[in-house]
Design an enzyme around this catalytic site. Structure first.
Site, PDB file in Angstrom:
ATOM      1  N   ASP A  43      43.525  49.244  36.278  1.00 44.20           N
ATOM      2  CA  ASP A  43      43.761  47.737  36.301  1.00 44.20           C
ATOM      3  C   ASP A  43      43.134  47.002  35.280  1.00 44.20           C
ATOM      4  O   ASP A  43      42.318  46.425  35.393  1.00 44.20           O
ATOM      5  CB  ASP A  43      43.647  47.233  37.535  1.00 44.20           C
ATOM      6  CG  ASP A  43      44.216  45.990  37.968  1.00 44.20           C
ATOM      7  OD1 ASP A  43      44.720  45.131  36.828  1.00 44.20           O
ATOM      8  OD2 ASP A  43      44.427  45.440  38.970  1.00 44.20           O
ATOM      9  N   HIS A  56      46.147  42.944  35.859  1.00 46.18           N
ATOM     10  CA  HIS A  56      46.897  41.922  36.743  1.00 46.18           C
ATOM     11  C   HIS A  56      46.257  40.656  36.163  1.00 46.18           C
ATOM     12  O   HIS A  56      46.867  39.273  36.534  1.00 46.18           O
ATOM     13  CB  HIS A  56      46.751  42.081  38.283  1.00 46.18           C
ATOM     14  CG  HIS A  56      45.353  41.790  38.788  1.00 46.18           C
ATOM     15  ND1 HIS A  56      44.367  43.018  39.343  1.00 46.18           N
ATOM     16  CD2 HIS A  56      44.891  40.620  39.429  1.00 46.18           C
ATOM     17  CE1 HIS A  56      43.511  42.163  39.709  1.00 46.18           C
ATOM     18  NE2 HIS A  56      43.530  40.972  39.793  1.00 46.18           N
ATOM     19  N   SER A  80      38.001  39.654  39.961  1.00 46.34           N
ATOM     20  CA  SER A  80      38.824  40.410  39.287  1.00 46.34           C
ATOM     21  C   SER A  80      38.537  40.708  37.925  1.00 46.34           C
ATOM     22  O   SER A  80      38.433  39.518  37.207  1.00 46.34           O
ATOM     23  CB  SER A  80      40.501  40.212  39.398  1.00 46.34           C
ATOM     24  OG  SER A  80      40.851  40.705  40.528  1.00 46.34           O
TER      25      SER A  80
HETATM   26  N1  ARG Z   1      44.841  42.602  45.377  1.00 47.96           N
HETATM   27  C1  ARG Z   1      44.333  42.084  44.002  1.00 47.96           C
HETATM   28  C2  ARG Z   1      44.030  40.838  43.833  1.00 47.96           C
HETATM   29  O1  ARG Z   1      43.850  40.012  44.836  1.00 47.96           O
HETATM   30  C3  ARG Z   1      45.510  42.533  42.969  1.00 47.96           C
HETATM   31  C4  ARG Z   1      46.662  41.897  42.930  1.00 47.96           C
HETATM   32  C5  ARG Z   1      47.702  42.099  41.992  1.00 47.96           C
HETATM   33  N2  ARG Z   1      48.180  43.572  42.405  1.00 47.96           N
HETATM   34  C6  ARG Z   1      49.546  43.497  43.063  1.00 47.96           C
HETATM   35  N3  ARG Z   1      49.790  44.641  43.148  1.00 47.96           N
HETATM   36  N4  ARG Z   1      49.871  42.556  43.570  1.00 47.96           N
HETATM   37  O2  ARG Z   1      44.026  40.114  43.036  1.00 47.96           O
HETATM   38  N1  GLU Z   2      42.418  41.362  42.909  1.00 45.02           N
HETATM   39  C1  GLU Z   2      41.313  40.291  43.376  1.00 45.02           C
HETATM   40  C2  GLU Z   2      41.352  39.290  42.247  1.00 45.02           C
HETATM   41  O1  GLU Z   2      42.519  38.824  41.374  1.00 45.02           O
HETATM   42  C3  GLU Z   2      40.117  40.766  43.320  1.00 45.02           C
HETATM   43  C4  GLU Z   2      40.194  41.263  44.820  1.00 45.02           C
HETATM   44  C5  GLU Z   2      39.276  40.461  45.887  1.00 45.02           C
HETATM   45  O2  GLU Z   2      39.798  39.459  46.407  1.00 45.02           O
HETATM   46  O3  GLU Z   2      38.100  41.066  46.068  1.00 45.02           O
HETATM   47  O4  GLU Z   2      40.446  38.340  42.151  1.00 45.02           O
END
Ligand code: ARG
Ligand code: GLU
Length: 716
Positions: A219, A83, A651
Site C-alpha cells: 500500500d 490508498h 495512513s
Molecule cells: N482501512 C484503511 C483505512 O482506513 C484502508 C482503506 C482503503 N482500502 C480499502 N480497501 N478500502 O484507510
Molecule cells: N487506513 C487508515 C488511514 O487511511 C489507517 C488505518 C487506521 O484507521 O488506523 O489513515
C-alpha cells in the site's frame, strides 16, 4: 471492600498501558523520553522534534489533507500509501492509460505529473498558547462571552504568528479546550506523482483483506514536492524545482525482530479516549450496531448489482470502497469493545474517580455532579444521535434523496437571492454542476436501496420522530416501502441524468416543477425537520458534553497525578511508540508478526478482482529474485504488525526503528483492534505496516524504477 479497592487500584494503574498514546512531539522531553529510551530508543527528543535544529519532524508531511507522508530524498521525494494517492492516480488515469490497473512510473523527472489540489504540509513549530487564548475570560463570563473571547484571541494570535512570512498558522483545542496549541506550517502546492504500483499489488486483497491481518498488499505510492527557485512553496510552474528538505529519512533494509522498538510519526485524525461509560455504551450497543446493520443492507445491494454488470461495478467501485471501509471498522470496533467489556471498565474507572474525590470537599464540590450530569445529557443525546444516524446512514444513503438535498440548498439560496440578499447561489450552483452526481449512479440499484432503507426507517423510527410529511406518506401507503419507492421513482426527475441536469442548467426556470416533485417534496421536509427539530438540540448537547468532558479531564489530571495523559487525536502531529508485536486474535490462534511474498502466492486466485497476482511478480517469486530485500531466511518480507497507537490519518506515516531509520509505512489496523479509537486494548490493538523492503523491491525489481533508490539513503 478491600478486595474491590485492590482491583480498582489495579485498573487505574493499568489505564495507560504500555504502548498506548499519541503524544505531542514538542513535549517528548518533558513526558516520554525516559520511557522511550527504556524501551530501546536511541535518539534524543531533540532529534525527533526541534524548532531550531533539523529533526525528524522536518521530514514528516501531511499529505492531501487526510494522510501522512515521509521525505526520503534530498530532492523532495515522498512515500505515502497507495490508498492515499488513489484519487491522484485515478485523476491521471484514462481507459488508454489506466494507471490504477497497470501502475505508473516516471522514468525521469520530466515524466512526473502535477496533480491539481494536492498539497503537502510541513510543520515549522508548535507552541502552547493556552494562556493567550483564554486571556480576558473571567469566572463570571457567560458561555457566549467565553466563546467570543476565545474566537477573537485565536484570530489575532494566528495572524500575529505568520505576519511577514509565507507560512500559515492555525490554533486547535486539546483536551476539550483545557489547552490550546498554535501550529505554524508551510504548505507546498506543486506535488507531482512519481510512481504507483498496479492495484493488484497496491490494493491486493481489496475489501476482503481491508482492516485484516495477515496482510499482503504494497500500500504505497511515490510523489515529489516541488518548490520555487528559493525553495519556497509555489503554485505549479514548469520552472519549479525539487524541494530541498531540512531533513531526509534514512531507510533501513536490515529488518527487525519481534519486540523491537517502533515509532510512528504522523497525523492521526480523531480518537475519543476519555469518554464516559454512558458514551461508550451508546457507541458500542446502539450507534455502531445500527450503522453497521444499515450499511450491510446497502452494501449487499450494491455488491449484487456490481457482480451483475461491469458498468455498475466501475460506477460504484469507489462509493462501495468508502461505505465498506467504515462499515468494517465500526463492526470491528463494537466487537472489540464488547470483548474487552469496555462499559464495565469505564464504570469501574468512574467509581475510582468518585472514591478519589470523596474525602476532599473541594473536589466533591467541583466534580460531584459530573457523572449525574453526563448521564442526564446522554439520556437525551442518545435519542438525537440515533436520529442523526438514521439521517446520514439511512435516509441520505438513498442517492435520489441525497441529490435532492443539494437542490434544497440551492432553492434556499435562490430565494435569498431573489430577495436581493448577497449570497452564494451562483457559486453553489457552479460547484454542484461540477460534482457530476450521475457519474456513480445506477437507477435500479438506487431503487433497491430506497426500498430497503425506507423499510429500515419504518421499522426503526417511531411515528413521533418522523417529519410530518414523510410520516403521512408512510401511513398513506400502509407502511409499504415498495409501494412508496415505486411511486417516488415513477414521479421524480431526480433519478434521470438528463432531467436532473437540465434542472441544474436552468435552475431558476424549474422552480415550480421540482417543487412538485415527490422526491424533492419529501427530501425538503426531511431537511427542514432535521434542521429545526434535531440538529440544533444535537449540537447544543454536544457542546454541553464537551464542557463536561473538559471538566472530567481536569479532574482526572488532578486525581491521578502519576498518570500521563495524551490528548485525543485531532489531525495534528503526534508520536506513537511501541514495538514490533504479534497477537492472539482468539483462543487457539496466534498470528505471526510478519508476512512474506509466499503468502501472496497462497492467496493468489487467477483473474480474481481482489486476489489476482501480476505475471511479473509471479516470475520474480518463481526465480526468488529478491535482490538485497530478502530477509535472513531468503523470504521476501511484505508487512508486519506493531503495537503503535494509530488511527485514520496515520495512513502513510513513517514507522521508525530505534535509530530513527525507516522500516516501513503505516497503512492500516487489525480488525480486533479498531476499538483503539475509544479504548486501547494492549493485547489486541495493532497497527499494520508495509515493510519498506517490499516497497523497494516493487520499485526496483518489479517496476524497474530502481534509479529512484539512488536518491535515497539506504542503510544496509
Ligand atoms: N482501512 C484503511 C483505512 O482506513 C484502508 C482503506 C482503503 N482500502 C480499502 N480497501 N478500502 O484507510
Ligand atoms: N487506513 C487508515 C488511514 O487511511 C489507517 C488505518 C487506521 O484507521 O488506523 O489513515
Amino acid at each position: 471492600m478491600k478486595q474491590t479497592l485492590l482491583t480498582l487500584t489495579l485498573i487505574v494503574s493499568l489505564t495507560i498501558k504500555a504502548d498506548e498514546g499519541m503524544w505531542l512531539p514538542q513535549l517528548l522531553n518533558a513526558m516520554n523520553i525516559k520511557d522511550m529510551k527504556k524501551n530501546g530508543l536511541k535518539l534524543t527528543a531533540e532529534q525527533i522534534y526541534s524548532v531550531n535544529k533539523s529533526s525528524l519532524k522536518d521530514a514528516i508531511v501531511q499529505f492531501a489533507g487526510g494522510c501522512t507522508a515521509e521525505i526520503v530524498s534530498n530532492q523532495g521525494l515522498i512515500l505515502t500509501n497507495h490508498h492515499c494517492g488513489y484519487s491522484a492516480i485515478a485523476y491521471h488515469s484514462t481507459v488508454e492509460k489506466d494507471y490504477l490497473t497497470k501502475g505508473f512510473w516516471a522514468m525521469n523527472k520530466n515524466e512526473e505529473v502535477y496533480t491539481p489540489n494536492l498539497n503537502a504540509t510541513i510543520i515549522q513549530r508548535i507552541e502552547d498558547v493556552t494562556a493567550k487564548v483564554l486571556k480576558g475570560i473571567t469566572a463570571t463570563s457567560t458561555e457566549a462571552k467565553k466563546d467570543s473571547i476565545i474566537k477573537s484571541n485565536i484570530k489575532i494570535l494566528e495572524k500575529e504568528a505568520v505576519t511577514g512570512t509565507h507560512y500559515e498558522s492555525f490554533i486547535k483545542p486539546f483536551f476539550y479546550g483545557n489547552e490550546y496549541y498554535l501550529f505554524v506550517v508551510e504548505t507546498f502546492k506543486d506535488v507531482r506523482m512519481v510512481g504507483a504500483p498496479p492495484s493488484a499489488i497496491g490494493k491486493f486483497g481489496g475489501e476482503t483483506d481491508n482492516w485484516m491481518w495477515p496482510r499482503h498488499n504494497a500500500d504505497f505510492s511515490v510523489f515529489r514536492i516541488y518548490a520555487n527557485k528559493d525553495n519556497k512553496p509555489a503554485e505549479y510552474s514548469a520552472d519549479n524545482v525539487p524541494y530541498k528538505p531540512k531533513n531526509v529519512i534514512p531507510i533501513s533494509i536490515k529488518g527487525y525482530n519481534q519486540g523491537d522498538f517502533t515509532m510512528v510519526y504522523g497525523f492521526p485524525g480523531r480518537t475519543q479516549e476519555y469518554l464516559s461509560s454512558y458514551a461508550v455504551d451508546m457507541v458500542m450497543n446502539e450507534s455502531d450496531p445500527l450503522k453497521v446493520a444499515l450499511r450491510e443492507k446497502r452494501l449487499n445491494i450494491m455488491n449484487a448489482d456490481m457482480l451483475q454488470s461491469d458498468a455498475v461495478r466501475i460506477a460504484y467501485a469507489s462509493k462501495y470502497a468508502s461505505v465498506a471501509n467504515y462499515y468494517k471498522k465500526w463492526k470491528g470496533e463494537m466487537n472489540g469493545l464488547k470483548n474487552y467489556d469496555a462499559v464495565t471498565k469505564k464504570q469501574l474507572f468512574e467509581q475510582q474517580f468518585n472514591e478519589a474525590m470523596s474525602s476532599d470537599p473541594a473536589k466533591k464540590e467541583k466534580y460531584g455532579n459530573l457523572f449525574p450530569q453526563l448521564q442526564k445529557v446522554y439520556a437525551e443525546y442518545r435519542i438525537l444521535n440515533k436520529q442523526v444516524d438514521y439521517y446520514s446512514e439511512c435516509l441520505m444513503a438513498i442517492d435520489a434523496f441525497n441529490y435532492a438535498r443539494f437542490y434544497t440548498t440551492l432553492t434556499n439560496e435562490l430565494r435569498k437571492k431573489q430577495k436581493g440578499a448577497n449570497n452564494t447561489f451562483e457559486t453553489t450552483l457552479a460547484e454542484y454542476k461540477k460534482m457530476g452526481f450521475f457519474k456513480n449512479f445506477n437507477k435500479p440499484t438506487d431503487i433497491k436501496i430506497c426500498e430497503a432503507m425506507l423499510n429500515e426507517y419504518i421499522k426503526g423510527v417511531p411515528s413521533s420522530n418522523r417529519p410530518f410529511v414523510l410520516d403521512s406518506f408512510i401511513l398513506a401507503n400502509n407502511n409499504d416501502a415498495k409501494k412508496m419507492t415505486d411511486f417516488l421513482y415513477s414521479n421524480t426527475n431526480f433519478v434521470d441524468k438528463e432531467k436532473a441536469e437540465a434542472m441544474l442548467n436552468d435552475f431558476e426556470k424549474y422552480t415550480n416543477l421540482y417543487e412538485r416533485d415527490p422526491v424533492y417534496y419529501i427530501t425538503s421536509a426531511i431537511v427542514k425537520y432535521y434542521s429545526t427539530s434535531v440538529f440544533p438540540q444535537f449540537q447544543y448537547d454536544e457542546r454541553e458534553i464537551n464542557e463536561l468532558q473538559k471538566l472530567y479531564i481536569q479532574g482526572q489530571k488532578e486525581m491521578f497525578k502519576d498518570k500521563k495523559f495524551y490528548p485525543d487525536a485531532n489531525s495534528t502531529l503526534r508520536v506513537a511508540y511501541g514495538k514490533v508485536n504479534n497477537y492472539k486474535p482468539k483462543d487457539g490462534v496466534e498470528y505471526k508478526h510478519y508476512t512474506t511474498l509466499d503468502g501472496i502466492m497462497e492467496k493468489y486466485v487467477p483473474n480474481d478482482e481482489e486476489f489476482d497476482v501480476p505475471e511479473k511478480l509471479r516470475d520474480l517469486y518463481a526465480k526468488k529474485d529478491y535482490g538485497p530485500y530478502a530477509d535472513k531466511n531468503g523470504k521476501l518480507p511484505v508487512a508486519f504488525t506493531a503495537s503503535n497507537h494509530t488511527t485514520g490519518g496515520n495512513s502513510g506515516s513513517p514507522v521508525f526503528n530505534a535509530k530513527g531509520e525507516l522500516i516501513g509505512t503505516n497503512f492500516d489496523r487489525n480488525w480486533e483492534g479498531t476499538m483503539s479509537d475509544i479504548m486501547y486494548n494492549p493485547n489486541q490493538c495493532r497497527n499494520i505496516v508495509l515493510d519498506v523492503r517490499y516497497t523497494l523491491f516493487v520499485i526496483d525489481k518489479f517496476a524497474g524504477a530502481g534509479y529512484l533508490l539512488n536518491e535515497m539513503k539506504l542503510v544496509k
